[in-house]
Design an enzyme around this catalytic site. Structure first.
Site, short mmCIF file in Angstrom:
data_model
loop_
_atom_site.label_atom_id
_atom_site.label_comp_id
_atom_site.label_asym_id
_atom_site.label_seq_id
_atom_site.Cartn_x
_atom_site.Cartn_y
_atom_site.Cartn_z
N GLY A 691 0.83 -1.20 0.00
CA GLY A 691 0.00 0.00 0.00
C GLY A 691 0.86 1.24 0.00
O GLY A 691 2.06 1.19 0.30
N GLY A 693 0.63 5.85 0.44
CA GLY A 693 -0.15 7.04 0.72
C GLY A 693 0.68 8.27 0.44
O GLY A 693 1.78 8.18 -0.14
N LYS A 697 5.08 4.60 2.14
CA LYS A 697 4.59 3.30 1.67
C LYS A 697 4.44 2.34 2.84
O LYS A 697 5.01 2.54 3.91
CB LYS A 697 5.56 2.71 0.65
CG LYS A 697 5.70 3.53 -0.62
CD LYS A 697 6.66 2.87 -1.60
CE LYS A 697 6.75 3.69 -2.90
NZ LYS A 697 7.69 3.06 -3.86
N LYS A 712 5.15 0.74 8.02
CA LYS A 712 4.82 2.00 7.35
C LYS A 712 6.09 2.86 7.32
O LYS A 712 6.68 3.16 8.35
CB LYS A 712 3.71 2.74 8.10
CG LYS A 712 3.30 4.04 7.42
CD LYS A 712 2.41 4.90 8.33
CE LYS A 712 1.03 4.33 8.44
NZ LYS A 712 0.13 5.26 9.18
N ASP A 821 -10.26 10.30 12.46
CA ASP A 821 -10.30 9.82 11.08
C ASP A 821 -10.85 8.40 11.05
O ASP A 821 -10.27 7.51 10.43
CB ASP A 821 -8.91 9.89 10.44
CG ASP A 821 -8.98 9.78 8.91
OD1 ASP A 821 -10.09 9.93 8.37
OD2 ASP A 821 -7.93 9.56 8.28
#
Length: 998
Positions: A691, A693, A697, A712, A821
């Site tokens: 993934g 963002g 990554k 992350k 969030d």
């Protein structure tokens, strides 16, 4: 901008046909329509070709002339746009405007005073902002003003005291500050004054309100009131409803209130009132509801008070003493009696419930003694019986065994004895049965098979005996069975493996024997298993190693034999105790650690490299020196080998440094690690990316022991950008995601919060190492072709898990943490679809020392999930998370994304409300769901609607959300709550859950 708009409107309305067809009032209304958004086409009948607007939807004209508009009612039409005072006020005979429950926004212009004939103005449940117009009192004919449920801010203008004919004013659920102006006491025509649920500055109740002699309703709930209740309120002889709850009022209740002979409801709960109830309360001959709970009131409950025709009587969590007056048993309408948390003594009135439809009785945490009255359920409507922490004795009346309406029975921590009536074991609607810490005897009756809704069964510390019947295994919804410190005997029935929802099984300190059921691997939700101090024998089934959520296992002081199951070493146990059994053989390698040394004591045949475990296996002293020499020799070889390897890597590092300057890594761990940073760094290549963002990554890293972690990678000290689909492209939030994530996840521990193993940092790069979630995010799975894998039981489990994680953040963390969030993409799923709340990059600690909520410098969150008040005010608290979680629930029920082109300009919440109103629930449900679960789905859907209420005060707390979700399969009826003098179907009484074990 306004002149251009005006010219545009004139150009539209200037065609000869329109001018000839439509009169002047119609022209004004049509201009109003052009300013509005009408997604549901509710104003389609507003045709400019009509000669008059009198046949248009929502428009009423005077019957005399049939051309003059007098009333405009567009309630619940889903229209949006500004409130154009200059246009509407051109209607000279307009007396009533009602725009209830729409999306009218912007501000309310001070030109409203131009509508000089206006009598009725209802703009409640909209999105109006800004200050209240000080010119409103210039509407000399205005009698009804309702601005409830908007976002008005600032103080109430002093000019409001100059209204001449006003009878009703409601400003409930806004953002008003300042203090309540004394000038309101000048509006002597007022019959209803509702100012509740506003963040006013701390202030006193103005004594001038005692001048409102026509007042029938005074509602000042949660207005930040302090000080004494003024004596002048005793002048309000016509008052029927007085609500001063949820403030910080102190001192005694003034005796002048006993003169309010018209009073029907008196609500003073959750203040700091002290002293005794004033004498003469018996004068309130019309009183139906009295709630003075959660104060510091003392003394005895007056007998004359109990002789009133009360329906609801709540004095819990005070300091009342003495006996409960027997006259309360004669109240013909009493349906609710809550007196818990006092110092009351004596016996309950013998005929309590004989003459009244009693539904809720809670006298817990007092000093009552004697038996429970046998008449409590004579009307057959009793739902809750809570008497824990008293001195009650005797047997349970057999009449309770036929009380089919019961849902919660808590008799624990008393002195009851005798056998439990067979009917009580099988009550069909009871979901909580608590009998702990009494002297009950006998066995569990086979009639327990009829307790279809039983979820929590607490029997600990009694004298129960006999075998646990097979019928216990029929209780498919059972979540906890606690029966420790009894005399249960025989083996556990094989049927208990059918308890697929079981989370806790605690039967320690009994006389159980036999072997464990072979299929315990079916207990997928089991979190705690405690069978210590019994006589259970045989082998521990290997399937115990597959219980992925088990974290407490105590099988000590039994007669287990054979090997310790190898699968135990792969479990994440917080407590493991297998001591004092007959285990033998070698310990599993990963359990042969000093941290587990006390877990295996008293097993003579068990061997492993643990001090105290293998004391029986000693070595010959005569060969000790031989082993010493061998060790020295091997150590020398190792030193030499290590030296060579060290030299090689040192030289290689020196050589590589010429080309690349490798940064030093600093590792900070939050749990005991079985890996180092090197293992992580060596796997950060593009093949392992799962993934990405805006800030970096995410990699999947498989460690040497076969376990996977998610990493992350965040570059530099960039601010966390809003991810794809969030707000606007390129938008940013104000927090550094790395520091926020570390500060939050590094401190908290919960099974439904994603675990942060450690973090690694350098000057230019930061790594966060999490537990790896096999099934990815809920959002990705639900909205993909694999969404069919998520059947309703799985979605329900995900909702409960995520709610428990958020509840922990809001209620169990000190200070509380707001996620900010919450969305389906931030709910991760493990291999068994257990949910974890993740991504705390914008989380905030709630400041509890300041008044009100904390304002943020920018909006954080994702489009479709942001609470309305957050977007307008930037004020953040737990209610913002609850709204977002409600959107997740609606996603689970509908299968729709929070924002979809099909919705147009709406989001999921507005689309759901509109579709529900126009087409019904069947058009909302995800077609992939099995409709055999429809009743349960509907209940969860209603919880989602409550969570997404546009008014924060209407949203339940996360602790309440968890409880409602856990109880979703029960048919619990709830006490109605008052809203603007009416009853709301969405009410749950938090107070009744004191001492809850949920």
């Amino acid at each position: 901008m306004l002149p251009i708009l005006f010219l545009f409107l004139l150009s539209i309305l200037s065609s000869p046909l329109t001018i000839l067809s439509l009169n002047q009032e119609g022209l004004s209304l049509y201009q109003f329509k052009l300013l509005l958004q009408d997604p549901d086409s509710r104003l389609s009948s507003w045709n400019p070709l009509d000669p008059t607007p009198c046949n248009w939807y929502g428009v009423t004209c005077a019957t005399a002339t049939a051309t003059t508009v007098t009333t405009l009612d567009l309630s619940n039409t889903n229209i949006a746009g500004p409130f154009p005072t200059t246009i509407l006020c051109r209607l000279p005979n307009l007396t009533s405007i009602t725009l209830f429950n729409n999306s009218i926004d912007q501000t309310l212009s001070s030109d409203i005073n131009l509508c000089y004939n206006l009598v009725h103005l209802d703009l409640s449940q909209n999105l109006l902002t800004g200050p209240l117009p000080s010119t409103l009192p210039q509407l000399h004919n205005l009698r009804y003003l309702d601005l409830t449920g908007n976002n008005f801010s600032g103080p109430i203008p002093e000019t409001f005291g100059t209204f001449q004919k006003l009878e009703v004013i409601s400003l409930v659920y806004n953002l008003l500050d300042g203090t309540i102006p004394p000038s309101l006491g000048n509006i002597t025509t007022l019959k209803m004054l509702n100012l509740s649920y506003n963040p006013f500055f701390p202030g006193r109740i103005p004594p001038e309100l005692g001048n409102l002699t026509n007042l029938q309703v005074l509602w000042l709930t949660q207005c930040n009131l302090v000080g004494l209740i003024p004596d002048s309120l005793g002048n309000l002889k016509k008052l029927q409803d007085l609500d001063l709850a949820l403030n910080d009022l102190y001192g005694s209740i003034p005796s002048s209130l006993t003169e309010l002979t018209s009073l029907k409801q008196l609500e003073l709960y959750n203040n700091s009132l002290s002293g005794e109830l004033p004498r003469g309360m018996g004068n309130l001959s019309s009183l139906r509801l009295l709630d003075a709970s959660m104060n510091h009131l003392t003394g005895k409950i007056p007998d004359d008070l109990c002789s009133l025709p009360l329906e609801s009587f709540n004095l819990y969590e005070n300091r009342f003493d003495g006996e409960l007056p027997a006259s309360i048993a004669n109240s013909p309408n009493l349906y609710e009696l809550r007196l818990f948390g006092n110092r009351l003594t004596g016996k309950l009135p013998e005929r309590l419930g004989k003459h009244s439809p009693l539904r809720w009785l809670d006298v817990s945490s007092n000093q009552f003694y004697g038996p429970i009255p046998a008449t409590l359920c004579d009307f057959g409507v009793l739902e809750e019986l809570l008497v824990i922490y008293n001195l009650f004795s005797g047997e349970i009346p057999s009449s309770l065994g036929s009380c089919q309406s019961l849902m919660r029975v808590r008799l624990g921590y008393n002195r009851f004895s005798g056998e439990v009536p067979s009917g009580v074991w099988g009550l069909p609607h009871v979901y909580l049965l608590e009998l702990a810490e009494n002297s009950f005897s006998g066995s569990i009756s086979k009639t327990i098979a009829g307790a279809a809704n039983l979820s929590l069964l607490f029997l600990s510390k009694n004298n129960f005996s006999g075998q646990i019947p097979d019928e216990v295994g029929w209780l498919e919804g059972l979540v906890e069975l606690s029966g420790s410190d009894n005399m249960f005997s025989g083996s556990l029935p094989e049927s208990v493996v059918n308890l697929r929802q079981l989370g806790i099984l605690d039967l320690h300190n009994n006389k159980l024997s036999g072997e464990l059921p072979k299929r315990i691997h079916l207990w997928k939700k089991l979190n705690e298993l405690n069978l210590a101090n019994n006589e259970i024998s045989g082998k521990v089934p290997d399937g115990i190693g597959s219980l992925s959520v088990l974290n407490f296992l105590d099988l000590s002081n039994n007669k287990f034999s054979g090997n310790v199951p190898l699968g135990l070493q792969n479990m994440k146990l917080n407590q493991l105790n297998l001591s004092y059994n007959h285990f033998s053989g070698e310990l599993p390698p990963l359990l042969a650690k000093d941290m587990y040394r006390t877990s295996f004591l008293g097993n003579p045949g068990l061997c492993g490299d643990l001090r105290g475990v293998c004391d029986g296996r000693s070595e010959e002293k005569s060969v000790g020196y031989v082993w010493l020499l061998r060790i020295i020799f091997v150590a020398a070889i190792l030193v030499f080998f290590v030296g060579v390897v060290w030299f090689y890597f040192k030289y290689k590092s020196f050589k590589d440094a010429r080309a690349i300057d490798k940064s030093r890594w600093t590792l900070m761990s939050f749990h005991k690690l079985g890996f180092g940073e090197d293992e992580i760094l060596n796997c950060l290549d593009e093949d392992n990316v799962i993934g990405s963002g805006a800030s970096g990554k995410v990699y999947k890293v498989v460690l040497g022991n076969g376990e996977a972690v998610a990493v992350k990678k965040i570059w530099g000290r960039v601010k966390k950008e809003v991810e794809s689909g969030d707000l606007e492209k390129g938008g940013r939030v104000e927090d550094n995601s790395f520091e926020a994530e570390v500060d939050t996840l590094g401190k908290i521990r919960h099974k439904n919060i994603v675990k942060l193993w450690c973090c690694c940092t350098t000057r230019d790069c930061k790594l966060l190492v999490y537990e790896y979630m096999l099934n990815g995010s809920l959002g990705d799975l639900l909205h993909s072709s694999k969404g069919g894998l998520l059947d309703w039981p799985t979605r329900y489990k995900i909702a409960v898990d995520a709610a428990e994680g958020l509840s922990y953040l809001h209620h169990d963390c000190v200070p509380p943490i707001v996620h900010r969030d919450v969305k389906s993409n931030n709910i991760l799923l493990d291999g068994d679809f257990g949910a974890r709340v993740a991504d705390f990059g914008v989380a905030k600690v709630v400041e509890t020392t300041t008044i009100g909520t904390k304002s943020m410098s920018a909006i954080a969150g994702s489009c479709g999930y942001i609470a309305p008040e957050y977007a307008y005010t930037l004020r953040v608290n737990e209610k913002s998370d609850i709204y977002s979680f409600g959107v997740v629930i609606l996603e689970l029920v509908t299968g729709r994304r929070p924002v979809d082109p099909e919705f147009g300009e709406k989001d999921l919440v507005k689309w759901v409300c509109t579709t529900l109103d126009q087409k019904g629930l069947d058009h909302l449900l995800d077609s992939r769901l099995d409709l055999c679960f429809k009743e349960e789905i509907c209940k969860v859907f209603n919880i989602g609607l409550m969570c997404t209420s546009p008014l924060p005060i209407n949203r339940p707390s996360m602790r309440r959300v968890v409880k409602m979700l856990q109880e979703v399969s029960t048919k619990k009826q709830t006490k109605p709550a008052k809203k603007d003098g009416k009853l709301s179907p969405y009410y749950y009484d938090d107070a009744s859950d004191h001492g809850s074990v949920a």
